[in-house]
Write a protein that holds these residues in place. Structure first.
Motif, PDB file in Angstrom:
ATOM      1  N   LEU A 287      62.761  62.503   4.063  1.00  0.00           N
ATOM      2  CA  LEU A 287      62.058  62.873   2.970  1.00  0.00           C
ATOM      3  C   LEU A 287      60.989  62.437   3.871  1.00  0.00           C
ATOM      4  N   ALA A 288      61.107  61.224   4.138  1.00  0.00           N
ATOM      5  CA  ALA A 288      60.080  60.561   4.788  1.00  0.00           C
ATOM      6  C   ALA A 288      59.330  61.771   6.431  1.00  0.00           C
ATOM      7  N   GLN A 289      60.489  62.456   6.601  1.00  0.00           N
ATOM      8  CA  GLN A 289      59.485  63.268   7.432  1.00  0.00           C
ATOM      9  C   GLN A 289      59.066  64.463   7.427  1.00  0.00           C
ATOM     10  N   GLU A 290      59.826  64.273   6.338  1.00  0.00           N
ATOM     11  CA  GLU A 290      58.604  65.596   5.401  1.00  0.00           C
ATOM     12  C   GLU A 290      57.655  66.177   4.391  1.00  0.00           C
ATOM     13  N   GLN A 291      57.559  64.267   4.517  1.00  0.00           N
ATOM     14  CA  GLN A 291      55.806  63.436   3.960  1.00  0.00           C
ATOM     15  C   GLN A 291      55.266  63.307   5.166  1.00  0.00           C
ATOM     16  N   ASN A 292      55.065  63.467   6.364  1.00  0.00           N
ATOM     17  CA  ASN A 292      54.917  62.850   7.854  1.00  0.00           C
ATOM     18  C   ASN A 292      54.674  60.870   7.500  1.00  0.00           C
TER      19      ASN A 292
ATOM     20  N   LEU B 141      56.833  58.730   8.175  1.00  0.00           N
ATOM     21  CA  LEU B 141      58.201  57.994   9.057  1.00  0.00           C
ATOM     22  C   LEU B 141      58.219  56.780   9.286  1.00  0.00           C
ATOM     23  N   GLU B 142      56.582  56.395  10.031  1.00  0.00           N
ATOM     24  CA  GLU B 142      55.961  54.564  10.019  1.00  0.00           C
ATOM     25  C   GLU B 142      55.693  53.827   9.097  1.00  0.00           C
ATOM     26  N   LEU B 143      55.780  54.488   8.017  1.00  0.00           N
ATOM     27  CA  LEU B 143      55.585  53.785   6.235  1.00  0.00           C
ATOM     28  C   LEU B 143      56.675  53.419   6.520  1.00  0.00           C
ATOM     29  N   MET B 144      57.787  54.462   6.176  1.00  0.00           N
ATOM     30  CA  MET B 144      58.414  54.062   5.647  1.00  0.00           C
ATOM     31  C   MET B 144      59.857  53.097   6.560  1.00  0.00           C
ATOM     32  N   GLU B 145      59.002  53.770   7.743  1.00  0.00           N
ATOM     33  CA  GLU B 145      60.194  51.974   8.459  1.00  0.00           C
ATOM     34  C   GLU B 145      59.439  51.048   8.339  1.00  0.00           C
ATOM     35  N   GLU B 146      58.300  50.905   8.023  1.00  0.00           N
ATOM     36  CA  GLU B 146      57.691  49.434   8.251  1.00  0.00           C
ATOM     37  C   GLU B 146      58.600  48.299   6.649  1.00  0.00           C
ATOM     38  N   GLN B 147      57.630  50.131   5.345  1.00  0.00           N
ATOM     39  CA  GLN B 147      58.230  49.190   4.178  1.00  0.00           C
ATOM     40  C   GLN B 147      60.015  48.528   3.962  1.00  0.00           C
ATOM     41  N   LEU B 148      60.426  49.480   4.356  1.00  0.00           N
ATOM     42  CA  LEU B 148      62.347  48.662   4.693  1.00  0.00           C
ATOM     43  C   LEU B 148      62.055  47.676   4.691  1.00  0.00           C
ATOM     44  N   GLY B 149      61.591  47.573   6.587  1.00  0.00           N
ATOM     45  CA  GLY B 149      61.370  46.033   7.358  1.00  0.00           C
ATOM     46  C   GLY B 149      60.901  44.739   5.910  1.00  0.00           C
ATOM     47  N   TYR B 150      59.724  45.400   5.550  1.00  0.00           N
ATOM     48  CA  TYR B 150      59.432  44.089   4.502  1.00  0.00           C
ATOM     49  C   TYR B 150      60.181  43.330   3.673  1.00  0.00           C
ATOM     50  N   VAL B 151      60.975  44.880   2.773  1.00  0.00           N
ATOM     51  CA  VAL B 151      61.613  45.036   1.324  1.00  0.00           C
ATOM     52  C   VAL B 151      63.280  44.187   1.797  1.00  0.00           C
ATOM     53  N   ALA B 152      63.970  44.394   3.430  1.00  0.00           N
ATOM     54  CA  ALA B 152      64.501  44.000   3.862  1.00  0.00           C
ATOM     55  C   ALA B 152      64.517  41.865   4.483  1.00  0.00           C
ATOM     56  N   SER B 153      63.206  42.337   4.676  1.00  0.00           N
ATOM     57  CA  SER B 153      62.610  40.603   4.834  1.00  0.00           C
ATOM     58  C   SER B 153      62.189  39.731   4.075  1.00  0.00           C
ATOM     59  N   VAL B 154      62.224  40.527   2.789  1.00  0.00           N
ATOM     60  CA  VAL B 154      62.130  39.634   1.775  1.00  0.00           C
ATOM     61  C   VAL B 154      63.960  39.228   1.717  1.00  0.00           C
TER      62      VAL B 154
ATOM     63  N   VAL C  21      57.638  56.003  -3.012  1.00  0.00           N
ATOM     64  CA  VAL C  21      58.543  56.604  -2.804  1.00  0.00           C
ATOM     65  C   VAL C  21      59.864  56.015  -1.937  1.00  0.00           C
ATOM     66  N   ALA C  22      59.243  54.732  -1.159  1.00  0.00           N
ATOM     67  CA  ALA C  22      60.043  53.976  -1.166  1.00  0.00           C
ATOM     68  C   ALA C  22      60.554  52.894  -2.295  1.00  0.00           C
ATOM     69  N   LEU C  23      59.381  52.384  -3.126  1.00  0.00           N
ATOM     70  CA  LEU C  23      60.028  51.714  -4.470  1.00  0.00           C
ATOM     71  C   LEU C  23      60.951  52.587  -4.833  1.00  0.00           C
ATOM     72  N   HIS C  24      61.027  53.919  -5.002  1.00  0.00           N
ATOM     73  CA  HIS C  24      62.130  54.806  -6.547  1.00  0.00           C
ATOM     74  C   HIS C  24      63.299  55.185  -5.239  1.00  0.00           C
ATOM     75  N   PHE C  25      63.788  55.096  -3.954  1.00  0.00           N
ATOM     76  CA  PHE C  25      64.295  55.370  -3.471  1.00  0.00           C
ATOM     77  C   PHE C  25      65.459  53.670  -3.258  1.00  0.00           C
ATOM     78  N   ILE C  26      64.716  52.554  -4.001  1.00  0.00           N
ATOM     79  CA  ILE C  26      65.377  51.370  -3.721  1.00  0.00           C
ATOM     80  C   ILE C  26      65.369  51.640  -5.354  1.00  0.00           C
ATOM     81  N   TYR C  27      65.218  51.593  -5.753  1.00  0.00           N
ATOM     82  CA  TYR C  27      65.802  52.232  -8.081  1.00  0.00           C
ATOM     83  C   TYR C  27      66.759  53.138  -7.931  1.00  0.00           C
ATOM     84  N   VAL C  28      66.974  54.553  -7.023  1.00  0.00           N
ATOM     85  CA  VAL C  28      68.176  55.199  -6.497  1.00  0.00           C
ATOM     86  C   VAL C  28      69.109  54.341  -6.214  1.00  0.00           C
TER      87      VAL C  28
END
Length: 102
Positions: free
Chosen positions: A17-22, A24-37, A73-80
């Motif tokens: 999904l991140a690749q299709e919406q261009n 990738l870097e944003l999702m990696e950064e944000q998933l890293g942020y969520v993981a660190s929290v 997108v990242a937030l809804h991924f977490i919701y799912v």
């Protein structure tokens, strides 16, 4: 099914999904942020892993915490993941990055 296999399936879907919406870097950064929290806040992890707490309460809290700090997108991924009972996603970011390498 092992947690790593489940994490791999979810991270692969998120990666595509991140690749299709261009994004990738944003999702990696944000998933890293969520993981660190999650690492820094053991109370949050305990809340999410508590089987007595309802799915709706978990989603509501995650929304309050991350709504203004991560992309929808990242937030809804977490919701799912919460709705599917897969919120123990410590390995998601790592597997997401592994997908990026291939």
């Amino acid at each position: 099914m092992s947690i790593e296999i489940v994490a791999d399936k979810y991270s692969s879907a998120m990666f595509e999904l991140a690749q299709e919406q261009n994004m990738l870097e944003l999702m990696e950064e944000q998933l890293g942020y969520v993981a660190s929290v999650m690492v820094d806040q053991p109370e949050l992890r305990s809340f999410l892993e508590n089987p007595i707490v309802t799915e709706d309460a978990k989603i509501k809290l995650i929304g309050k915490i991350f709504d203004s700090s991560i992309d929808k997108v990242a937030l809804h991924f977490i919701y799912v993941m919460i709705k599917r009972g897969r919120y123990r996603f410590r390995g998601i970011r790592k597997i997401f990055i592994k997908n990026e390498l291939y």
